[in-house]
Structures are given as structure tokens and as C-alpha cells.
Design a protein around this motif. Structure first.
Motif, PDB file in Angstrom:
ATOM      1  N   LEU A 175      96.162  57.214 -54.584  1.00  0.00           N
ATOM      2  CA  LEU A 175      96.317  58.778 -54.224  1.00  0.00           C
ATOM      3  C   LEU A 175      96.436  59.529 -55.625  1.00  0.00           C
ATOM      4  CD1 LEU A 175      98.672  58.206 -51.351  1.00  0.00           C
ATOM      5  CD2 LEU A 175      96.569  59.084 -50.868  1.00  0.00           C
ATOM      6  N   ARG A 176      97.205  58.998 -56.420  1.00  0.00           N
ATOM      7  CA  ARG A 176      97.374  59.549 -57.677  1.00  0.00           C
ATOM      8  C   ARG A 176      96.141  59.889 -58.384  1.00  0.00           C
ATOM      9  NH1 ARG A 176     101.924  57.695 -62.090  1.00  0.00           N
ATOM     10  NH2 ARG A 176     103.171  59.087 -60.527  1.00  0.00           N
ATOM     11  N   TYR A 197      92.926  49.183 -57.112  1.00  0.00           N
ATOM     12  CA  TYR A 197      94.314  50.293 -57.017  1.00  0.00           C
ATOM     13  C   TYR A 197      95.235  49.823 -55.701  1.00  0.00           C
ATOM     14  CZ  TYR A 197      91.027  53.454 -59.027  1.00  0.00           C
ATOM     15  OH  TYR A 197      90.078  54.345 -60.216  1.00  0.00           O
ATOM     16  N   SER A 198      96.631  50.293 -55.966  1.00  0.00           N
ATOM     17  CA  SER A 198      97.369  50.233 -54.816  1.00  0.00           C
ATOM     18  C   SER A 198      97.331  51.490 -54.101  1.00  0.00           C
ATOM     19  CB  SER A 198      98.838  50.123 -55.376  1.00  0.00           C
ATOM     20  OG  SER A 198      99.242  51.274 -56.050  1.00  0.00           O
ATOM     21  N   GLU A 199      97.700  51.523 -52.915  1.00  0.00           N
ATOM     22  CA  GLU A 199      97.731  52.777 -52.293  1.00  0.00           C
ATOM     23  C   GLU A 199      98.203  53.948 -53.028  1.00  0.00           C
ATOM     24  OE1 GLU A 199      96.312  54.601 -48.609  1.00  0.00           O
ATOM     25  OE2 GLU A 199      96.055  52.875 -49.599  1.00  0.00           O
ATOM     26  N   ASN A 200      99.358  53.893 -53.685  1.00  0.00           N
ATOM     27  CA  ASN A 200      99.837  54.951 -54.351  1.00  0.00           C
ATOM     28  C   ASN A 200      98.937  55.424 -55.673  1.00  0.00           C
ATOM     29  OD1 ASN A 200     102.159  55.441 -52.846  1.00  0.00           O
ATOM     30  ND2 ASN A 200     103.501  54.222 -53.960  1.00  0.00           N
ATOM     31  N   GLU A 201      98.530  54.192 -56.352  1.00  0.00           N
ATOM     32  CA  GLU A 201      97.797  54.701 -57.563  1.00  0.00           C
ATOM     33  C   GLU A 201      96.429  55.443 -57.170  1.00  0.00           C
ATOM     34  OE1 GLU A 201      97.194  50.651 -58.684  1.00  0.00           O
ATOM     35  OE2 GLU A 201      98.837  50.871 -60.535  1.00  0.00           O
ATOM     36  N   VAL A 210     100.021  64.345 -46.368  1.00  0.00           N
ATOM     37  CA  VAL A 210      99.742  63.279 -47.392  1.00  0.00           C
ATOM     38  C   VAL A 210      98.544  62.517 -46.764  1.00  0.00           C
ATOM     39  CG1 VAL A 210     100.261  61.412 -48.848  1.00  0.00           C
ATOM     40  CG2 VAL A 210     101.790  63.017 -48.449  1.00  0.00           C
ATOM     41  N   ASN A 241      93.920  62.607 -56.233  1.00  0.00           N
ATOM     42  CA  ASN A 241      94.397  63.934 -56.841  1.00  0.00           C
ATOM     43  C   ASN A 241      93.903  64.445 -58.273  1.00  0.00           C
ATOM     44  OD1 ASN A 241      95.902  64.329 -54.549  1.00  0.00           O
ATOM     45  ND2 ASN A 241      97.689  63.336 -55.275  1.00  0.00           N
TER      46      ASN A 241
END
Length: 293
Positions: free
Chosen positions: A184-185, A178-182, A3, A188
Motif C-alpha cells: 500500500l505504501r 511485499y507485505s500488505e502494508n508495504e 483504504v 501510494n
């Protein structure tokens, strides 16, 4: 599968990091970092995404990217061909005015430069008529160290701050938090669209890629990019069409339209004019008239 992070760490062994890269292609993922980045693309062509805006980039162009501004220098598809012998080269300067340099930027004598940084958090492109001067200063900075490097750094900032009418790379009125997860999404999703744009991508395809329902995906994508899925897809397609229309292969407008994912010339012409304010033929004529000057 590994990841990849969205927030890329930059080494902090120096207050000013100068990085010279010669690679098969640029880093192909949307990302951000705390540092401001000055990027001199010495060799390479492709698409720059800054926040939710797209720009065509070419060799010998210089870009300023704000702290934590999501961005991606996507090399042309030909750079990723297995037999490609193409290379990109660039010199990037990273610095964090809120980190070890914060006390320096708090000096009253540096107040003008500090205001300049604050006013240009959305980044900008160095005008072509100023590239030679700024590139020469980047070369001096790259070759120096210690006190000399700091002096060249101040001179570089002073010269950039003196350039009038710098146009922002993004028109966002506020930074994308953005948060880290946002991040990354979104990265992608962007990567999926930019790799598959020439195919008949549907909303359902993109939603599946994000592991969301189509309705939830529409709300999520609009909230985080200020684009609808279709408007972003169309901008990617038109951006690619502009590059194909002006390359040396002399493709017809019809061939370009179909190769960029449009299923009719009428739709292509309508979308092209809405995004560029020109018809495809007008765009080509004006482009080559500028190049001939």
C-alpha cells in the motif's frame, strides 16, 4: 477515506475467470493477486508498471502477468479529464495454478505447461505478430463455458507456450515479497510520482508522502523497488516524454522536456539517452520509420 487493498481478491466461483471490462479508465492503483493474469487491451493507452519496470501499452496488445506480480495499467491522463468521453476495453483471464487447478497442473501430460508457468513468473508481452492468433483464442474462451471452456483454455496455454523468445516484463531475479502494508505504501508513492511527475518533485516531498524522513525513505524505496527515488522519477518522466514525442500533436523536443518536469534541455537529453540509449531526435525518427513499414 476508504483504504484500497493491495492484494485484490478475485472471485473463485470458477477455476478460470474471464472478465470483460468497458470502463472510463483502467484501475489506477498498484496491486497484485494470487492469480496469473492474461490481459488483452482491446482499447486504451498508457503505462504498465510490472514490479519496478515501466512499459508503454497501446490498443490491441496482450500481456501476461505472473502470480502476485505487482502491476498497474495507468491510463493516459486524458482519460481522467472530467469531460473525457474516452473508454478503455479489455478482456482479462485469471487462473491460479496453485489453487483449484493445482491437481490439473500436476498431471504428467501437463508438465510442459507447468514448467512454462514457472519459467515466466515475471510476465511478458505477446509479440505483435502473435496477437491475432492469441486474441482469437481469447474470444473463443470468453464465449464458452464448462468443458468447452477448459479445452479452449488448454489450447490457449499451448499456443502461448509455443511462442519463442518471450521477453520478461521485469528483470527482477526474485519476486517482490511485499507485505500488505508495504504494498500500500509503495502504491501510494508510485501514484504520487506518476500524478505529479511534471512538477519539481523533491525527495522531501516523496518522503513526506510516505510519512518518513528523507534518509529512511531513500533506504526503504531502494530496498523495495531497486530504484533510487530520482531514477524512478526520471523513468516516469522519460516514459511520458516518449509518448508525447510520438503523438499527433507534434510538440517540439524542448516543449516536451519542460512539460515532463525537466528544467533544462541539456539534462533532458542526457537522461533520455541514458534510459533509452537514443537521443530524443533518434527515438522519434526510428519510431516513425517503424510505424511507416
Amino acid at each position: 477515506m476508504k483504504v484500497l487493498p493491495f492484494t485484490i481478491p478475485v472471485p473463485h466461483d470458477k477455476t478460470i475467470i474471464v472478465q470483460k471490462d468497458v470502463l472510463p479508465h483502467f484501475y489506477p492503483h498498484l496491486h497484485r493477486h494470487q492469480e496469473i493474469q492474461l490481459m488483452w487491451v482491446q482499447q486504451g493507452e498508457g503505462t504498465l508498471i510490472a514490479d519496478n519496470n515501466m512499459h508503454r501499452f497501446r490498443s490491441n496488445e496482450i500481456y501476461w502477468l505472473g502470480a502476485n506480480q505487482p502491476h498497474l495499467f495507468k491510463s493516459e491522463a486524458s482519460y481522467f479529464h472530467p469531460k473525457s468521453k474516452k473508454k478503455v476495453s479489455a478482456i482479462a483471464i485469471f487462473f491460479n495454478p496453485s489453487g483449484q487447478l493445482s491437481s490439473f497442473f500436476d498431471l504428467p501430460e501437463i508438465n510442459t505447461l507447468k514448467r512454462f508457468l514457472q519459467q515466466h513468473s515475471n510476465g511478458f508481452k505477446i509479440p505483435q505478430e502473435n496477437v491475432s492468433e492469441i486474441a482469437n483464442k481469447i474470444v473463443l474462451l470468453n464465449k464458452s463455458n464448462g468443458v468447452s471452456q477448459m479445452m479452449y483454455f488448454i489450447d490457449l496455454l499451448r499456443s502461448i507456450a509455443a511462442i519463442p523468445s518471450l521477453l520478461p516484463l521485469s528483470m527482477s531475479t526474485q519476486p517482490q515479497n511485499y507485505s500488505e502494508n508495504e504494498g500500500l505504501r509503495i502504491s501510494n508513492i508510485y501514484n504520487f510520482i506518476m500524478q505529479e511527475y511534471e512538477k519539481p518533485i523533491t525527495l522531501e516531498d516523496a518522503a513526506n508522502k510516505a510519512h518518513m524522513t528523507p534518509h529512511a525513505f531513500c533506504r526503504y524505496f531502494k530496498k523495495h523497488t531497486r530504484h533510487t527515488f530520482l531514477s524512478f522519477l526520471n523513468e516516469v518522466r522519460i516514459n511520458e516524454a516518449c509518448k508525447k514525442l510520438t503523438n499527433s500533436n507534434s510538440e517540439t523536443i524542448a516543449n516536451v522536456a519542460y512539460s515532463c518536469g525537466f528544467n533544462s534541455i541539456t539534462n533532458f537529453n542526457r537522461v533520455f539517452k541514458r534510459i533509452t540509449n537514443q537521443s530524443p531526435s533518434e527515438y522519434v525518427e526510428r519510431y516513425f520509420n517503424r510505424e511507416a513499414k
